[in-house]
Design a protein around this motif. Structure first.
Motif, PDB file in Angstrom:
ATOM      1  N   LEU A  59       0.897  -1.156   0.125  1.00  0.00           N
ATOM      2  CA  LEU A  59       0.156  -0.060  -0.112  1.00  0.00           C
ATOM      3  C   LEU A  59       0.964   1.242  -0.164  1.00  0.00           C
ATOM      4  O   LEU A  59       0.523   2.150  -0.617  1.00  0.00           O
ATOM      5  CB  LEU A  59      -0.860   0.227   1.239  1.00  0.00           C
ATOM      6  CG  LEU A  59      -2.107   1.145   1.256  1.00  0.00           C
ATOM      7  CD1 LEU A  59      -2.980   1.176   0.198  1.00  0.00           C
ATOM      8  CD2 LEU A  59      -2.752   1.230   2.835  1.00  0.00           C
ATOM      9  N   GLY A 114       1.939   4.483  -3.468  1.00  0.00           N
ATOM     10  CA  GLY A 114       1.776   6.014  -3.387  1.00  0.00           C
ATOM     11  C   GLY A 114       3.201   6.701  -4.220  1.00  0.00           C
ATOM     12  O   GLY A 114       3.190   7.838  -4.055  1.00  0.00           O
ATOM     13  N   ASN A 153      -2.463   6.885   0.875  1.00  0.00           N
ATOM     14  CA  ASN A 153      -1.748   5.488   1.092  1.00  0.00           C
ATOM     15  C   ASN A 153      -0.667   5.444   1.827  1.00  0.00           C
ATOM     16  O   ASN A 153      -0.615   4.796   2.519  1.00  0.00           O
ATOM     17  CB  ASN A 153      -1.463   5.089  -0.473  1.00  0.00           C
ATOM     18  CG  ASN A 153      -2.682   4.790  -1.321  1.00  0.00           C
ATOM     19  OD1 ASN A 153      -3.941   4.737  -0.859  1.00  0.00           O
ATOM     20  ND2 ASN A 153      -2.498   4.783  -2.504  1.00  0.00           N
ATOM     21  N   THR A 199      -1.377   5.955   5.702  1.00  0.00           N
ATOM     22  CA  THR A 199      -2.244   4.896   6.179  1.00  0.00           C
ATOM     23  C   THR A 199      -1.536   3.701   6.493  1.00  0.00           C
ATOM     24  O   THR A 199      -1.778   3.069   7.209  1.00  0.00           O
ATOM     25  CB  THR A 199      -3.473   4.325   5.222  1.00  0.00           C
ATOM     26  OG1 THR A 199      -4.359   5.604   5.079  1.00  0.00           O
ATOM     27  CG2 THR A 199      -4.197   3.304   5.687  1.00  0.00           C
TER      28      THR A 199
END
Length: 505
Positions: free
Chosen positions: A95, A99, A453, A456
Motif C-alpha cells: 500500500l 504511493g 496511502n 495509512t
C-alpha cells in the motif's frame, strides 16, 4: 489433503506471473491487481490460521506422493503465525509502495509478489531441499527489489548482500547433500526419525551438516558475526522494500526453530540441541552490537536497520534457552518487533520526504511540514521498539524476562536486555529530539505532500503495537500453544502416516 495450504503459494505466484506480462499496462491497473493479490494472500493466511488453531497438523502432498517422497506442505501453528505476520506486513508495504515508490520499475510488483511467494514456501515446506528452493526464490526477488531505484548508494551494499547470500546458498546446498548422503531423505519428519539412529563416522558427517545449516540460518537471521551486511543494505533500500525485509531475518529465526527443534531437538540422541550452546551468547552479543550501532547511527533508516539486529538478538536468546515459556515470549516479540520495525522504516521515509536536503539525517533542519503527525508515529514506534509501556514491545520483553529460569543465564539475559533497552531508548530520544524539535531558521521548498496511502500504511503498522496490547490475551494463548506444539514433535512426525487421496484412512 487440504487444498487451502496451496493458496498462499498459488495466489502470489499467479499474481506475479500476471504482473510480468503487464509491464506496459497502465500503472493504475498494475497497482490495483497487485493490491488485490496481496489482500487475497492475507485472506488465505487468515483461513490457515483459523485451521491451525485446533492443534492438528495438515498436509498437502503434491502429486499425491506418500511422504517422505515428493514435495509436501505442512501447516501447524508456527507456519500459520509466520504466514499471517508476513501477509499483514506485505499488505501495508505494498500500500505504501503504490504511493509512488513503485514508479520507475515496471517489474516492481512482480518482484514484490515473487518475494512473498518465496517467504510463504519457506514457512509451509516440510522438506529441507524445498526450504533451500524457497530461500533462492525469495533471495532472487530480493536482489531486484534491493536495487529498485538504482544509484551507487544501493549498488555497493546490494553487491555485498548478493555475494554473502550466494555463499550462504552454496553452504546450504553442501550441508543438505551431506545430510542426505547419510540419511537418504530430506523430509523433515523423516529426518527427525532417522537422525537419532545415526552412529559411527556418519554421526560426524550429519553433525557437520547440521552446524553448517546453523551457520546458514544465522546468516539469514543476521546473527553476529554475520550481521554487518545488513545496516547499509537495509538503509539504502527504498522504504517499502526495507520494511518488507524486516521479515527476512525472521525467516532465519523460523528455520532455526523448525529445524533445530524438530530434527535436532531433545529426541535427536547424540545430536540433541545441536549448536544451542553457541546460540545464547551469540544472541546476546548480537543484541549488544545492535545497540552500539543504533547509538552511532547518523540517519533514521540506519537507526531502524540496527533495530532489526537488536530484535534478532532479543528473539534468539530465549529460543536458545529452549523453554516453552521462552519460545512463546519470543514469538510474541517476533510479531511486535517485525511490524514495528516495518512501520519505522516507512515513517523514516516520510520524514525524509518532508525535510528537503536534510532528508532523514539526524541533524537540525528547518521545521518540516506534518511534524505533529510524523513525530507521534515516530514516538509510538520508538516506544514499542525500546520496550517501554504501555505498547506491545514492553509486554513482549516482560514475557521474555519472566521466561528465564534462575541461574547465570537469567542474570545475563536480564542484564543485556534491560541495559540494551535503556541505551536503545537513548538512541531514539537523541534522534527524535534532533529531527523533530531542534529546528533552525529557514524553510523547505516544496516538500512532497504525504499521500493517503502512505500515511495509512505507516500509521497502520505502528498502530499494530497498540492493537497487540488490546489482543495480548488471545495472542499469548496462541503463542503458548504454538510453543507447546513445537516442544512435542510427535504430531509432526505423524504426517508420515497421513493417508493419501484414494487410500483408506
Amino acid at each position: 489433503m487440504n487444498h487451502w495450504l496451496t493458496a498462499p503459494i498459488l495466489i502470489p505466484l499467479l499474481g506475479g506471473i500476471l504482473q510480468v506480462f503487464m509491464g506496459y499496462a497502465p500503472i493504475s491497473l498494475r497497482r490495483t491487481l497487485a493490491i488485490a493479490t496481496t489482500v487475497l494472500t492475507l485472506v488465505s493466511t487468515i483461513v490457515l490460521l483459523v485451521l491451525a488453531s485446533d492443534d492438528a497438523y495438515r498436509l498437502y502432498a503434491f502429486g499425491n506422493w506418500q511422504p517422505p517422497f515428493g514435495i509436501v506442505l505442512v501447516l501447524d501453528r508456527l507456519a500459520a503465525l509466520m504466514l499471517v505476520l508476513t501477509a499483514v506486513l506485505a499488505l501495508f508495504c505494498h500500500l505504501f509502495a503504490i504511493g509512488g515508490t513503485d514508479e520507475g520499475n515496471r517489474q516492481f510488483h512482480s518482484l514484490f509478489l515473487f518475494q512473498l511467494l518465496g517467504l510463504n514456501i519457506a514457512f509451509l515446506t516440510g522438506d529441507l531441499f524445498n526450504l533451500f528452493v524457497a530461500f533462492e526464490v525469495l533471495l532472487i526477488a530480493s536482489y531486484g527489489l534491493l536495487m529498485h531505484g538504482g544509484g551507487r548508494a544501493r549498488t555497493v551494499p546490494g553487491l555485498h548482500y548478493v555475494v554473502l547470500n550466494l555463499v550462504g546458498s552454496a553452504v546450504f546446498l553442501i550441508a543438505v547433500g551431506m545430510i542426505y548422503s547419510v540419511t537418504g531423505t530430506l523430509n523433515m519428519a523423516d529426518l527427525a526419525q532417522k537422525i537419532p539412529t545415526v552412529t559411527g563416522e556418519n554421526l560426524s558427517i550429519v553433525k557437520a551438516g547440521g552446524m553448517m545449516l546453523l551457520v546458514v540460518f544465522a546468516l539469514k537471521a543476521a546473527l553476529i558475526p554475520l550481521c554487518f551486511w545488513l545496516p547499509k543494505a537495509y538503509a539504502r533500500a527504498t522504504a517499502p522494500v526495507a520494511a518488507l525485509f524486516a521479515v527476512m531475518t525472521k525467516v532465519g529465526v523460523y528455520a532455526i526453530l523448525r529445524v533445530f527443534m524438530l530434527i535436532f531437538g531433545n529426541d535427536a540422541g547424540t545430536l540433541a540441541n545441536l549448536g544451542m550452546d553457541w546460540l545464547f551468547p551469540l544472541a546476546l552479543i548480537t543484541l549488544t552490537m545492535g545497540v552500539i550501532g543504533a547509538l552511532g547511527a547518523d540517519n533514521l533508516k540506519t537507526l531502524v536497520a540496527w533495530q532489526v539486529i537488536i530484535s534478532v538478538g532479543t528473539l534468539l536468546a530465549p529460543i536458545a534457552l529452549g523453554s516453552t515459556a521462552g519460545i512463546s515470549a519470543a514469538l510474541f516479540y517476533l510479531l511486535s518487533s517485525t511490524w514495528t520495525v516495518g512501520g519505522l522504516f516507512l515513517v523514516a521515509d516520510m520524514v525524509a520526504q518532508q525535510r528537503g536536503s536534510a532528508k532523514d539525517k539526524i541533524v537540525t533542519a528547518p521545521r518540516m511540514r506534518n511534524r505533529t503527525f510524523l513525530s507521534v508515529l515516530f514516538l509510538l514506534g520508538a516506544v514499542a521498539a525500546a520496550g517501554l509501556p504501555p505498547l506491545s514491545g514492553f509486554f513482549a520483553k516482560l514475557l521474555i524476562l519472566q521466561s528465564a529460569m534462575a541461574g547465570p543465564q537469567m542474570a545475563w539475559l536480564w542484564s543485556v536486555i534491560l541495559i540494551g533497552g535503556f541505551f536503545t531508548l537513548i538512541a531514539y530520544s537523541r534522534a527524535g529530539s534532533i529531527v523533530f524539535w531542534r529546528t533552525v531558521d529557514g524553510h523547505i521548498e516544496e516538500p512532497k505532500p504525504l499521500g493517503g496511502n502512505v500515511s495509512t500504511a505507516a500509521g497502520a503498522l505502528i498502530a499494530l503495537s497498540v492493537v497487540m496490547v488490546v489482543l495480548a490475551g488471545p495472542i499469548s494463548e496462541y503463542t503458548d500453544a504454538t510453543a507447546a506444539q513445537l516442544q512435542n514433535p510427535d504430531g509432526y512426525l505423524n504426517i508420515l502416516n497421513t493417508p493419501m487421496v484414494g487410500e483408506d484412512g
